[in-house]
Design an enzyme around this catalytic site. Structure first.
Site, mmCIF file in Angstrom:
data_model
loop_
_atom_site.group_PDB
_atom_site.id
_atom_site.type_symbol
_atom_site.label_atom_id
_atom_site.label_comp_id
_atom_site.label_asym_id
_atom_site.label_seq_id
_atom_site.Cartn_x
_atom_site.Cartn_y
_atom_site.Cartn_z
ATOM 1 N N SER A 291 0.831 -1.199 0.000
ATOM 2 C CA SER A 291 0.000 0.000 0.000
ATOM 3 C C SER A 291 0.865 1.247 0.000
ATOM 4 O O SER A 291 2.043 1.216 0.401
ATOM 5 C CB SER A 291 -0.911 0.019 1.229
ATOM 6 O OG SER A 291 -0.247 0.550 2.365
ATOM 7 N N ASP A 292 0.300 2.345 -0.447
ATOM 8 C CA ASP A 292 0.955 3.622 -0.199
ATOM 9 C C ASP A 292 0.718 3.999 1.268
ATOM 10 O O ASP A 292 -0.041 3.344 1.983
ATOM 11 C CB ASP A 292 0.431 4.698 -1.150
ATOM 12 C CG ASP A 292 1.488 5.760 -1.445
ATOM 13 O OD1 ASP A 292 2.368 5.986 -0.596
ATOM 14 O OD2 ASP A 292 1.444 6.370 -2.532
ATOM 15 N N TYR A 293 1.360 5.050 1.691
ATOM 16 C CA TYR A 293 1.427 5.409 3.108
ATOM 17 C C TYR A 293 0.024 5.608 3.685
ATOM 18 O O TYR A 293 -0.698 6.532 3.310
ATOM 19 C CB TYR A 293 2.241 6.698 3.245
ATOM 20 C CG TYR A 293 2.766 6.982 4.621
ATOM 21 C CD1 TYR A 293 4.076 6.667 4.959
ATOM 22 C CD2 TYR A 293 1.970 7.582 5.589
ATOM 23 C CE1 TYR A 293 4.577 6.939 6.217
ATOM 24 C CE2 TYR A 293 2.461 7.843 6.848
ATOM 25 C CZ TYR A 293 3.764 7.528 7.164
ATOM 26 O OH TYR A 293 4.254 7.806 8.416
#
Length: 748
Positions: A291-293
């Protein structure tokens, strides 16, 4: 090695004991089996909580001794609650944490250490958009290879690069991280960077897992505002935004990161059709989705999940394997599995992919292979690495304008004035996302010019103005030293914090105070060269109209000053080409060379055509533009077989001549147009490029092969087909200055 062998015995025993307790016959040493056997053996012994630990990535914290795991992190490692860390590195320290994972946790599964290694680790290369301006795939691959060598020497296994998003809106701050506006160039750059990071053998101790990001259409954010909604047609998605990801997958990329945005109303971190169906089933990607942040948790803000548990379920059902930093999988999924809201088989599928990544890196064979203090000391910021950064910086500079052959400047000048807020700022030279780069390592333009000219030339310096703001108190000093000089070099542009994530702008102009500085210096009547720094196209109309020579230097990296001096004083000629269109003003955005013709293409003589009242429809500088210190002539563009079948390739040749008085490099660009098709096609599309070095008067015939895929369009079912009809081929030094010829594809 003795210590490692002893540790490995313990590592094997740690794995053996649970297996014996479960009555399993698996080998005690995971390195002794093939990938599938190792993964399934471990998976069979894991508790649900340990599985979710492998899907959890924690963020490191800063300290006086370097990046460290967060408070309580070691206890989580021992408990099997963490599978990877973001922003934790250092050969000694990573070895210590790996030892906790391997020798003190129940299953002894090694950790992954990840970081944003975007354009170099300690040796900072030009920002990615600048690297793309080089049109030099070999040099870009080498930059990624050097970044991998340095990062892995510091204990890292994984980078969140390359960013392969196509960006047609320069207001978007993250345009600096990609390869610009063109899917073909973006695809070739994606392949080069993946090859550079991952090498030819992932088990080698100097290879990084690469991550193609952000899947998909992140660069299409409305208004150029980061994280914003993306609304594109399915055709545009497949023709423009997906190709670089497909190229990265074909190049073997082992990790992909979904984007923050939505596509067709579905946030990408919940988009099962694009992740599971397209990416995994159709393209065959078998790596890790990270995932992104905090982005899985942010499905709640998108409005598609009411609770953290709902968001986590959506993420895992979509195929997002690792949650970055929110803790949502570790903390909120177990109960959902136990009460039947989430099938544990989906968790198992993600765990398999994480364990496979660790196996492919060789961490089950030797978990400490990336934690070697001797290699860390020997392979960081070496002279060879700095020289590679200098060479790529030179190739990335784009000479936008050079009236009267103002450049190169003579080294025999008596006095040179170096003026501007970016003349002596080390931090700005590194650009954003500089990983472990240090300002003290950087060579500023002022330093590089002084070193190149030596003690016999007087080099004067004035800052003149801040990068932004309204303080004009330095203008008088700038004018005073300009009047003393034989030539003035203006160092203007953006702050590195004006580009990259969340750094979006509604104007592409220079800050007002810098334009005032340029006007005041130009009024002295001295010869002026403007050097521009930045991470996006800039609308520099006043400079274009009033300054004879303009060089786009981007953010050039650790060797900025030396590379600039090499080019400004003629030891090397500039050879970069724009990977993105420079508009006249922000009102033209989006503007890109590969646009559609429309039913009413612009015509100055016809009011009712596609244009503006207040500015010409053409850009300030087009895609592919870039001058040098000589001239190139294009002759005899020809197609070897003017009529071909639909499954055949076509060979194109063009003769390029250096018609000037200096040696130079040219990036020869090949474009193609399908003249009449069942769906509208761009006016031209890049289909090939070659860099060539020619001596004065030298000619060379270059050959390009256009395979059927280069002629294909997507049919109504989005399948590639080559339709019969004529195609126009263009060759030249930019998208706007080309020769052309045609060939025909005939029906079978």
């Amino acid at each position: 090695m003795k210590a490692w062998r002893a540790g490995r015995v313990l590592f094997g025993l740690v794995l053996l004991l649970p297996a014996l307790a479960l009555g399993q016959a698996a080998a005690s040493d995971p390195a002794s089996g093939d990938e599938g056997a190792v993964v399934e053996s471990l998976l069979a012994r894991m508790t649900l909580e340990e599985k979710l630990g492998q899907l959890t990535q924690s963020r490191g914290r800063g300290s006086d001794t370097g990046p460290r795991v967060p408070e309580g992190g070691e206890a989580q490692i021992r408990a099997g609650q963490i599978g990877s860390f973001l922003g934790v590195y250092g050969a000694d320290y990573s070895r210590q944490m790996q030892q906790v994972a391997v020798e003190e946790s129940r299953l002894g599964i090694p950790l992954l250490f990840a970081h944003d290694v975007i354009h170099g680790f300690r040796t900072t290369f030009p920002v990615p958009l600048a690297e793309a301006a080089s049109f030099d795939l070999e040099a870009v691959e080498n930059a990624a290879r050097i970044a991998a060598v340095e990062a892995t020497a510091h204990g890292l296994h994984w980078t969140f690069a390359p960013m392969v998003d196509i960006a047609r809106d320069p207001r978007w701050g993250r345009i600096v991280e990609g390869a610009g506006e063109d899917p073909y160039l973006g695809s070739r750059m994606a392949e080069a960077r993946v090859r550079g990071f991952q090498g030819t053998d992932l088990t080698a101790p100097d290879t990084l897992l690469a991550t193609a990001k952000h899947f998909v259409a992140y660069g299409g954010a409305e208004g150029g505002r980061d994280y914003n909604t993306v609304d594109v047609s399915e055709r545009t998605l497949h023709e423009v935004y997906l190709p670089p990801f497909k190229a990265a997958v074909a190049a073997g990329v082992q990790s992909i990161m979904p984007a923050f945005n939505e596509v067709a109303g579905v946030p990408m971190h919940a988009h099962r059709p694009l992740i599971e169906t397209l990416l995994r089933e159709q393209w065959g990607f078998d790596g890790v989705l990270v995932s992104d942040y905090n982005a899985v948790q942010e499905l709640m803000q998108h409005g598609v999940a009411a609770t953290r548990t709902d968001a986590a379920i959506l993420g895992l059902e979509a195929g997002v394997d690792i949650d970055m930093v929110s803790g949502i999988y570790l903390e909120d999924v177990a109960e959902a599995v136990r009460d039947g809201r989430l099938d544990e088989a989906l968790v198992d599928a993600s765990v398999r992919r994480v364990l496979r990544a660790k196996y492919r890196l060789g961490l089950f064979d030797d978990p400490y292979r990336y934690s070697d203090p001797a290699r860390e000391a020997a392979m960081t910021l070496t002279p060879a690495h700095r020289e590679a950064a200098r060479e790529l910086a030179r190739k990335s500079f784009v000479l936008l304008k050079n009236d009267g052959d103002t450049l190169p400047l003579s080294k025999r000048l008596r006095t040179v004035a170096v003026i501007g807020p970016l003349a002596d700022d080390r931090r700005q030279m590194l650009g954003n996302w500089a990983a472990a780069g240090r300002p003290e390592d950087a060579v500023t333009p002022l330093d590089g010019i002084r070193a190149a000219l030596g003690p016999d030339v007087r080099v004067l310096h004035a800052q003149g103005a801040e990068i932004d703001g309204d303080d004009v108190s330095g203008l008088d000093e700038a004018v005073r030293i300009a009047r003393q000089a034989d030539a003035v070099i203006l160092m203007l542009g953006e702050d590195q914090e004006m580009s990259a994530e969340a750094n979006n702008r509604t104007t592409l102009d220079l800050p007002d105070v810098q334009e005032e500085l340029a006007q005041a210096v130009q009024a002295t009547g001295k010869p002026v060269v403007a050097v521009l720094f930045g991470g996006r196209p800039l609308s520099v109309n006043w400079l274009h109209d009033n300054v004879p020579s303009i060089l786009m230097a981007w953010f050039p990296g650790v060797e900025a000053g030396n590379a600039l001096a090499d080019v400004l004083f003629g030891d090397h000629a500039p050879s970069g080409k724009l990977p993105v269109t420079f508009p006249r003003n922000v009102g033209q955005v989006p503007i890109h060379y590969n646009h559609k013709n429309t039913g009413r293409p612009p015509d100055a003589e016809d009011k009712y055509t596609s244009k503006y009242l207040d500015v010409h429809w053409t850009p300030l500088y087009p895609f592919g533009h870039g001058l040098t210190y000589t001239r190139f002539r294009y002759d005899d563009l020809r197609v070897k077989t003017p009529r071909i079948g639909r499954g055949e390739a076509v060979d194109v040749e063009v003769t390029v001549t250096n018609a000037g008085g200096r040696a130079g490099d040219e990036v020869v660009q090949l474009y193609l147009r399908d003249d009449v098709a069942s769906f509208t096609r761009p006016v031209k599309e890049l289909r090939g490029f070659q860099r060539v070095t020619l001596q004065p008067g030298e000619s060379r015939t270059l050959r390009f092969r256009l395979e059927p895929e280069a002629m294909a369009l997507l049919d109504a079912d989005l399948r590639p087909v080559v339709e019969p009809g004529t195609f126009t081929v263009f060759a030249g030094g930019s998208s706007a200055e080309t020769s052309e010829t045609t060939f025909e594809v005939v029906a079978d």
